[in-house]
Structure formats: C-alpha cells, structure tokens
Scaffold this motif. Structure first.
Motif, PDB file in Angstrom:
ATOM      1  N   ALA A 166      46.530  65.863  28.397  1.00 55.58           N
ATOM      2  CA  ALA A 166      46.045  66.613  27.239  1.00 55.58           C
ATOM      3  C   ALA A 166      47.001  67.754  26.907  1.00 55.58           C
ATOM      4  CB  ALA A 166      44.648  67.156  27.515  1.00 55.58           C
ATOM      5  N   ASP A 205      48.194  69.612  30.333  1.00 50.56           N
ATOM      6  CA  ASP A 205      47.696  69.249  31.653  1.00 50.56           C
ATOM      7  C   ASP A 205      48.417  67.973  32.091  1.00 50.56           C
ATOM      8  OD1 ASP A 205      46.142  68.115  33.824  1.00 50.56           O
ATOM      9  OD2 ASP A 205      44.594  69.567  33.305  1.00 50.56           O
ATOM     10  N   THR A 249      45.912  64.982  33.092  1.00 50.61           N
ATOM     11  CA  THR A 249      45.200  64.241  32.052  1.00 50.61           C
ATOM     12  C   THR A 249      46.081  63.886  30.860  1.00 50.61           C
ATOM     13  OG1 THR A 249      44.500  66.246  30.885  1.00 50.61           O
ATOM     14  CG2 THR A 249      43.095  65.468  32.693  1.00 50.61           C
TER      15      THR A 249
END
Length: 254
Positions: free
Chosen positions: A71, A66, A69
């Motif tokens: 992540a 992502d 974010t």
C-alpha cells in the motif's frame, strides 16, 4: 588530513586483515515508486518507507509505502507544499510550506489529517528530525524575523519545547537518536563555512550541550545512534578539498 582521522588511517592495515568478505546480498528488489515526476529523500522504519513525491514543480507531497502490503498513500496536503519527511514506527514528521514553513506530524495508523507540532505564530521551521519522544528542527524567527536559525526540541510526551541554541551562528540539520535523548546538529559561523558538530544530551534538569568537533574541517550532515555521531568533514588534503566520513563518541574524544 584532519587530526582525528590519523589514528583510523594508521589502523587500516590491521582492520583490513580482520575483515571477512561477505557474499552478495540475496533478495528481491522492490520499486518504491514509479510515479510521474521526482521521488526523493527516502527514509525507512521497519516495513515502512516515507519519501517526497513531486509530480510537478508546484506540487509536493509526503507519501509512505508499506513494504509488507504494498500500500502506498499520500498525506493530505490541503493545498500546501510538503517535503522532508522522516519516519519512526507509525509516526511521520515533515515540513509543510504555505506562507511560511512549519513542522507537522502524522500517524499512519490513526490516519486523518496531519497536525502542526507545537504551534506558534510568525515562525519558520524546517528539516524536522524524529526519535523516541523527541522532535527537533531548525527555526528562524523565534526572536526576530530573518534571524539566524536555532535548534529546538519538542518532547511529545510532556509537550515541553526547549531552545537548544542561543547565539548568532547558523544552527541547522538536526538529527535525533532513536530513543530521543540525544540531538546533534551543525553550527556554522556563516551560511557556508565555519561549521562544527554540536550535541545535546538529556539530563535531569534539561539538556547538556557540548561541542564535538573543532578546526579539523568543515563539518556537516550529522547523524547519531545515541552513542556515536557520524558526519561529513571537508578539509584541504595535499592542496585539494576532500570530504570524508568521520565518527566519534557523543561523550567526546578523538
């Protein structure tokens, strides 16, 4: 030169006059992965990127990052060899290899484990493509083990599975339009030559299948937005092999 490229070449001076050079792109480069081994085959949708990570020659997993974010997560392989991931929105499809090759899908929001798409025994499925309600792939073993690959499309909303090709040609590398209503692929006479681009469009009674390219060259690697198809066409130009990018409308024409 392939016949279909000639009109484009003639228009190049006119098109060049109409173009306005743009400035350099402004932004910040982001490294998707610096993990050990090889990272290949990236695909993006929105702020998410899916790619294949191979930390060693015997291990392969599909990961997604992502960009908002930061992540970065892997889809659990459960000991399998995963590769060839594609993403649209929150959904990912990929090829999972154990004793054979199968198509799996995964939702990054729902999480959990990936699920096989349209399970059936004794098949070999690979190179899945995702768009809208449709997942397409090339499949061997539908009629007999080792038979030439055919193209199948599965509608995720109705769970209908449709075989789009029924011949001895080698049908491969499907791509699906973003809305899922059009599928394009390469149909070859053998594993290495005689390749043309074909398409299937959804109709009221199923799919309408048409041939889009012919003897202009060896055609491969198609993609489509539902209105046009782009692909690689390789032909002899002045005695030398040359590959070019060609586009044409899905409804036919030069």
């Amino acid at each position: 030169m392939p016949r279909l490229l000639a009109p484009l070449v003639l228009l190049m001076p006119v098109l060049a006059q109409a173009q306005t050079p743009g400035g350099p792109l402004v932004g910040t480069s982001v490294v998707i992965s610096e993990a050990a081994g090889d990272q290949t085959d990236p695909h993006a949708s929105g702020t998410r990127v899916v790619y294949t990570s191979q930390p060693s020659r015997t291990v392969s997993e599909v990961r997604y990052r992502d960009l908002g974010t930061g992540a970065d997560q892997a889809i659990a392989t459960l000991g399998a060899y995963d590769a060839q991931g594609e993403i649209q929105g929150t959904r990912i499809v990929f090829t999972r290899t154990t004793s054979t090759n199968l198509v799996y899908r995964f939702d990054v929001v729902a999480g959990g484990y990936a699920q096989e798409v349209a399970p059936r025994t004794d098949v070999d499925r690979r190179t899945p493509a995702l768009g809208g309600h449709s997942v397409a792939w090339q499949e061997q073993g539908y009629t007999a083990r080792g038979a030439s690959a055919e193209i199948f499309v599965y509608q995720q909303d109705t769970q209908a599975l449709t075989r789009l090709t029924t011949d001895t040609s080698v049908d491969r590398t499907p791509a699906v339009s973003p809305d899922g209503t059009a599928i394009v692929w390469s149909k070859c006479a053998t594993s290495s030559d005689g390749c043309d681009i074909w398409a299937a469009r959804e109709s009221g009674t199923g799919y309408t299948v048409t041939q889009l390219s012919g003897a202009e060259g060896e055609d491969s690697a198609p993609d489509t937005n539902g209105e046009v198809v782009v692909y690689v066409s390789r032909a002899q130009v002045n005695g030398a092999a040359e590959s070019d990018i060609v586009w044409r409308r899905l409804d036919g024409g030069e």
